[in-house]
Structures are given as structure tokens and as C-alpha cells.
Design a protein around this motif. Structure first.
Motif, PDB file in Angstrom:
ATOM      1  N   ASP A  99       0.767  -1.301   0.015  1.00  0.00           N
ATOM      2  CA  ASP A  99      -0.125  -0.008   0.022  1.00  0.00           C
ATOM      3  C   ASP A  99       0.814   1.287  -0.237  1.00  0.00           C
ATOM      4  OD1 ASP A  99      -2.344  -1.525  -0.018  1.00  0.00           O
ATOM      5  OD2 ASP A  99      -2.639  -1.445   2.042  1.00  0.00           O
ATOM      6  N   GLN A 100       1.903   1.231   0.847  1.00  0.00           N
ATOM      7  CA  GLN A 100       2.790   2.566   0.852  1.00  0.00           C
ATOM      8  C   GLN A 100       3.677   2.666  -0.528  1.00  0.00           C
ATOM      9  OE1 GLN A 100       4.778   0.751   4.258  1.00  0.00           O
ATOM     10  NE2 GLN A 100       4.173   2.784   5.416  1.00  0.00           N
ATOM     11  N   ARG A 101       4.037   1.423  -1.050  1.00  0.00           N
ATOM     12  CA  ARG A 101       4.461   1.803  -2.386  1.00  0.00           C
ATOM     13  C   ARG A 101       3.560   2.153  -3.336  1.00  0.00           C
ATOM     14  NH1 ARG A 101       6.617  -3.411  -0.490  1.00  0.00           N
ATOM     15  NH2 ARG A 101       5.104  -4.697  -1.763  1.00  0.00           N
ATOM     16  N   TRP A 102       2.356   1.773  -3.425  1.00  0.00           N
ATOM     17  CA  TRP A 102       1.287   2.073  -4.430  1.00  0.00           C
ATOM     18  C   TRP A 102       1.336   3.502  -4.247  1.00  0.00           C
ATOM     19  CZ3 TRP A 102       0.702   0.416  -9.038  1.00  0.00           C
ATOM     20  CH2 TRP A 102       0.696  -1.073  -9.194  1.00  0.00           C
ATOM     21  N   ARG A 103       1.180   4.003  -2.771  1.00  0.00           N
ATOM     22  CA  ARG A 103       0.671   5.586  -2.710  1.00  0.00           C
ATOM     23  C   ARG A 103       1.954   6.288  -2.960  1.00  0.00           C
ATOM     24  NH1 ARG A 103      -1.680   3.582   1.903  1.00  0.00           N
ATOM     25  NH2 ARG A 103      -0.049   3.702   3.284  1.00  0.00           N
ATOM     26  N   SER A 104       3.177   5.610  -3.258  1.00  0.00           N
ATOM     27  CA  SER A 104       4.219   6.534  -3.868  1.00  0.00           C
ATOM     28  C   SER A 104       4.493   6.654  -5.280  1.00  0.00           C
ATOM     29  CB  SER A 104       5.598   5.804  -3.332  1.00  0.00           C
ATOM     30  OG  SER A 104       5.572   5.666  -2.046  1.00  0.00           O
ATOM     31  N   VAL A 105       3.310   6.053  -5.988  1.00  0.00           N
ATOM     32  CA  VAL A 105       3.553   6.279  -7.490  1.00  0.00           C
ATOM     33  C   VAL A 105       2.813   7.665  -7.769  1.00  0.00           C
ATOM     34  CG1 VAL A 105       2.321   5.343  -9.710  1.00  0.00           C
ATOM     35  CG2 VAL A 105       3.288   3.667  -7.804  1.00  0.00           C
ATOM     36  N   VAL A 106       3.544   8.562  -8.487  1.00  0.00           N
ATOM     37  CA  VAL A 106       2.950   9.832  -8.743  1.00  0.00           C
ATOM     38  C   VAL A 106       2.827  10.069 -10.291  1.00  0.00           C
ATOM     39  CG1 VAL A 106       4.245  10.713  -6.810  1.00  0.00           C
ATOM     40  CG2 VAL A 106       5.432  10.710  -8.729  1.00  0.00           C
ATOM     41  N   SER A 107       3.283   9.128 -11.081  1.00  0.00           N
ATOM     42  CA  SER A 107       3.214   9.380 -12.717  1.00  0.00           C
ATOM     43  C   SER A 107       3.308   7.943 -13.393  1.00  0.00           C
ATOM     44  CB  SER A 107       4.135  10.493 -13.304  1.00  0.00           C
ATOM     45  OG  SER A 107       5.699   9.824 -12.922  1.00  0.00           O
ATOM     46  N   ALA A 108       3.245   8.134 -14.762  1.00  0.00           N
ATOM     47  CA  ALA A 108       3.306   7.063 -15.576  1.00  0.00           C
ATOM     48  C   ALA A 108       4.140   7.370 -16.962  1.00  0.00           C
ATOM     49  CB  ALA A 108       1.995   6.250 -15.875  1.00  0.00           C
ATOM     50  N   ARG A 109       4.995   6.663 -17.516  1.00  0.00           N
ATOM     51  CA  ARG A 109       5.488   7.057 -18.728  1.00  0.00           C
ATOM     52  C   ARG A 109       5.180   5.799 -19.583  1.00  0.00           C
ATOM     53  NH1 ARG A 109      11.498   7.482 -18.020  1.00  0.00           N
ATOM     54  NH2 ARG A 109      11.586   5.056 -18.467  1.00  0.00           N
ATOM     55  N   ILE A 110       4.593   6.383 -20.800  1.00  0.00           N
ATOM     56  CA  ILE A 110       4.077   5.391 -21.805  1.00  0.00           C
ATOM     57  C   ILE A 110       4.798   5.514 -23.110  1.00  0.00           C
ATOM     58  CG2 ILE A 110       1.800   4.704 -23.010  1.00  0.00           C
ATOM     59  CD1 ILE A 110       0.602   6.253 -20.506  1.00  0.00           C
ATOM     60  N   GLY A 111       5.314   4.356 -23.547  1.00  0.00           N
ATOM     61  CA  GLY A 111       5.812   4.533 -24.845  1.00  0.00           C
ATOM     62  C   GLY A 111       5.371   3.547 -25.795  1.00  0.00           C
ATOM     63  N   LEU A 112       5.334   3.933 -27.263  1.00  0.00           N
ATOM     64  CA  LEU A 112       4.587   3.326 -28.394  1.00  0.00           C
ATOM     65  C   LEU A 112       5.975   3.208 -29.546  1.00  0.00           C
ATOM     66  CD1 LEU A 112       1.340   4.890 -28.916  1.00  0.00           C
ATOM     67  CD2 LEU A 112       1.726   2.945 -27.871  1.00  0.00           C
ATOM     68  N   LEU A 113       6.129   1.852 -29.904  1.00  0.00           N
ATOM     69  CA  LEU A 113       6.980   1.943 -31.133  1.00  0.00           C
ATOM     70  C   LEU A 113       6.201   1.465 -32.356  1.00  0.00           C
ATOM     71  CD1 LEU A 113       9.826   1.168 -32.137  1.00  0.00           C
ATOM     72  CD2 LEU A 113       9.518  -1.336 -31.691  1.00  0.00           C
ATOM     73  N   MET A 114       6.331   2.669 -33.240  1.00  0.00           N
ATOM     74  CA  MET A 114       5.735   2.630 -34.225  1.00  0.00           C
ATOM     75  C   MET A 114       6.508   2.125 -35.401  1.00  0.00           C
ATOM     76  SD  MET A 114       2.602   3.990 -33.311  1.00  0.00           S
ATOM     77  CE  MET A 114       2.122   4.643 -34.667  1.00  0.00           C
ATOM     78  N   ARG A 115       5.762   1.483 -36.479  1.00  0.00           N
ATOM     79  CA  ARG A 115       6.440   1.082 -37.856  1.00  0.00           C
ATOM     80  C   ARG A 115       5.818   1.422 -38.809  1.00  0.00           C
ATOM     81  NH1 ARG A 115       5.281  -5.345 -38.603  1.00  0.00           N
ATOM     82  NH2 ARG A 115       3.430  -5.077 -39.881  1.00  0.00           N
ATOM     83  N   SER A 116       6.539   1.715 -40.046  1.00  0.00           N
ATOM     84  CA  SER A 116       6.038   2.091 -41.144  1.00  0.00           C
ATOM     85  C   SER A 116       5.253   0.856 -41.985  1.00  0.00           C
ATOM     86  CB  SER A 116       7.161   2.400 -42.320  1.00  0.00           C
ATOM     87  OG  SER A 116       7.989   1.352 -42.479  1.00  0.00           O
ATOM     88  N   GLN A 117       4.153   1.103 -42.787  1.00  0.00           N
ATOM     89  CA  GLN A 117       3.177   0.036 -43.435  1.00  0.00           C
ATOM     90  C   GLN A 117       4.272  -0.825 -44.297  1.00  0.00           C
ATOM     91  OE1 GLN A 117       0.396  -0.567 -42.277  1.00  0.00           O
ATOM     92  NE2 GLN A 117       0.426   1.180 -40.610  1.00  0.00           N
ATOM     93  N   GLN A 118       5.160  -0.090 -45.058  1.00  0.00           N
ATOM     94  CA  GLN A 118       6.144  -0.896 -46.017  1.00  0.00           C
ATOM     95  C   GLN A 118       7.433  -0.656 -45.586  1.00  0.00           C
ATOM     96  OE1 GLN A 118       4.248   2.268 -47.324  1.00  0.00           O
ATOM     97  NE2 GLN A 118       2.262   0.868 -47.529  1.00  0.00           N
ATOM     98  N   ASP A 119       8.232  -1.403 -46.359  1.00  0.00           N
ATOM     99  CA  ASP A 119       9.996  -1.161 -46.040  1.00  0.00           C
ATOM    100  C   ASP A 119      10.108   0.109 -46.596  1.00  0.00           C
ATOM    101  OD1 ASP A 119       9.776  -3.985 -45.484  1.00  0.00           O
ATOM    102  OD2 ASP A 119      10.631  -4.797 -47.627  1.00  0.00           O
ATOM    103  N   GLY A 120      11.089   0.607 -45.696  1.00  0.00           N
ATOM    104  CA  GLY A 120      11.463   2.014 -46.176  1.00  0.00           C
ATOM    105  C   GLY A 120      13.056   2.172 -46.165  1.00  0.00           C
ATOM    106  N   SER A 121      13.613   1.126 -46.025  1.00  0.00           N
ATOM    107  CA  SER A 121      15.226   1.004 -46.336  1.00  0.00           C
ATOM    108  C   SER A 121      15.430  -0.056 -47.266  1.00  0.00           C
ATOM    109  CB  SER A 121      15.939   0.725 -44.879  1.00  0.00           C
ATOM    110  OG  SER A 121      17.298   0.590 -45.019  1.00  0.00           O
ATOM    111  N   ASP A 122      16.467   0.211 -48.063  1.00  0.00           N
ATOM    112  CA  ASP A 122      17.132  -0.835 -48.650  1.00  0.00           C
ATOM    113  C   ASP A 122      18.243  -1.669 -48.094  1.00  0.00           C
ATOM    114  OD1 ASP A 122      19.328   1.048 -48.630  1.00  0.00           O
ATOM    115  OD2 ASP A 122      19.665   1.282 -50.754  1.00  0.00           O
ATOM    116  N   GLN A 123      18.551  -1.594 -46.801  1.00  0.00           N
ATOM    117  CA  GLN A 123      19.271  -2.329 -46.004  1.00  0.00           C
ATOM    118  C   GLN A 123      18.522  -2.765 -44.856  1.00  0.00           C
ATOM    119  OE1 GLN A 123      22.616  -0.105 -44.871  1.00  0.00           O
ATOM    120  NE2 GLN A 123      23.198   0.550 -46.827  1.00  0.00           N
ATOM    121  N   GLU A 124      18.871  -4.127 -44.459  1.00  0.00           N
ATOM    122  CA  GLU A 124      18.478  -4.672 -43.204  1.00  0.00           C
ATOM    123  C   GLU A 124      18.744  -3.612 -41.956  1.00  0.00           C
ATOM    124  OE1 GLU A 124      19.914  -8.562 -43.170  1.00  0.00           O
ATOM    125  OE2 GLU A 124      18.597  -9.225 -44.926  1.00  0.00           O
ATOM    126  N   THR A 125      18.055  -3.329 -41.089  1.00  0.00           N
ATOM    127  CA  THR A 125      18.234  -2.365 -40.152  1.00  0.00           C
ATOM    128  C   THR A 125      19.220  -3.125 -38.825  1.00  0.00           C
ATOM    129  OG1 THR A 125      16.143  -2.672 -39.222  1.00  0.00           O
ATOM    130  CG2 THR A 125      16.353  -0.708 -40.570  1.00  0.00           C
TER     131      THR A 125
END
Length: 161
Positions: A99-125
Motif C-alpha cells: 500500500d505504501q509503495r502504491w501511494r508513492s506512485v506519482v506518474s506513468a511513462r508510456i511508450g509506443l514503438l511505431m513502424r512504417s506500413q512498407q519497407d522504408g530502407s534498402d538495407q536490413e536495419t
């Protein structure tokens, strides 16, 4: 929404909450990963809604404040996953219960990894990406372009001013 609630006056603000689950799954074409949401309606999950195609990964971490420094108690000093908050394994300060740990939570950081619909490079990344502290490594032969988007939100009841 302003409602008249007995004993509290005629202008009591009443806030309605929507519970929504966000997740990544294959889209309507069965191939492209997409961001979806489902609303909790009358105790049951509603229909899946595809929001954005091309979302490969969604990750989140919680910002924990150090309770030993009350002047900065609304500023995160470390970022941890929900299981660390619940179990305490890896928690930066010892001696706190869940309970004390949950009360210490003050924010959230959210990340998304987006990708292109088609190949965008002529080289393997062969690149790997840090998405809110989690490593995401697409197949080395994949030639799609990718970008990480991150945001941080502060929990309203813990913000100053």
C-alpha cells in the motif's frame, strides 16, 4: 457534470469515469500490429476498437517518488513496473508495504514503438529500440522504418499547484 446530491449542495461536481483497456494486437488484416482499446461497460468489456495501425509495442512504467523527501514527493525518483510496486522486489526503498509503495506512485511513462506500413530502407536495419525501459528488437531482416514515441503523465491528485 453538476448534480444535486443530497446534503452537498446543488453545484457539486460529479465526475464519471470511463475504464478503458489499451493493448496491441494484429489488426483487421491479420498481419499489421495495431493499437486497440476496449471499454468496460456495465461490468463487461465492450467491443474491440482498432485505433492506430503500425503500433508494434506499447510499454509503460510507473514513476515512484521517494517518501523520505516530502518536499519533492510529487516528483518521481525512479521508474518501475507494476509488479515491482506490488511485490517490492527491486523497489528503491526498503521497509514499505505494498500500500505504501502504491501511494508513492506519482506518474506513468508510456511508450509506443511505431513502424512504417512498407519497407522504408534498402538495407536490413538490425536495430533495437528502448520503449519506456523495455528493449524491443524487431527481426534483423525487417526493413521497415520505426520510431519510438513516449510521454509522461502526472497523476492529478499528486501534482503541486
Amino acid at each position: 457534470v453538476q448534480e444535486n446530491v443530497s446534503g452537498y449542495g446543488s453545484l457539486l461536481p460529479v465526475h464519471r469515469y470511463d475504464l478503458v483497456v489499451y493493448y496491441v494486437a494484429f489488426g483487421a488484416d491479420g498481419v499489421t500490429p495495431s493499437l486497440f482499446r476496449r471499454r468496460l461497460v456495465l461490468g463487461a468489456l465492450g467491443a474491440a476498437e482498432e485505433l492506430v495501425s503500425g503500433v508494434e509495442s506499447m510499454q509503460g512504467v510507473l514513476g515512484a517518488a521517494n517518501a523520505n523527501f516530502p518536499r519533492n514527493s510529487d516528483q518521481p525518483t525512479s521508474y518501475v513496473t507494476g509488479d515491482v510496486v506490488q511485490t517490492g522486489n527491486g523497489w528503491p526503498v526498503t521497509g514499505l508495504d505494498a500500500d505504501q509503495r502504491w501511494r508513492s506512485v506519482v506518474s506513468a511513462r508510456i511508450g509506443l514503438l511505431m513502424r512504417s506500413q512498407q519497407d522504408g530502407s534498402d538495407q536490413e536495419t538490425g536495430l533495437s529500440y528502448n520503449v519506456a525501459g523495455t528493449n524491443a528488437a524487431p527481426a534483423a531482416t525487417d526493413r521497415r522504418l520505426r520510431y519510438v514515441y513516449e510521454t509522461q503523465v502526472s497523476f492529478r491528485n499528486r501534482s503541486r499547484g
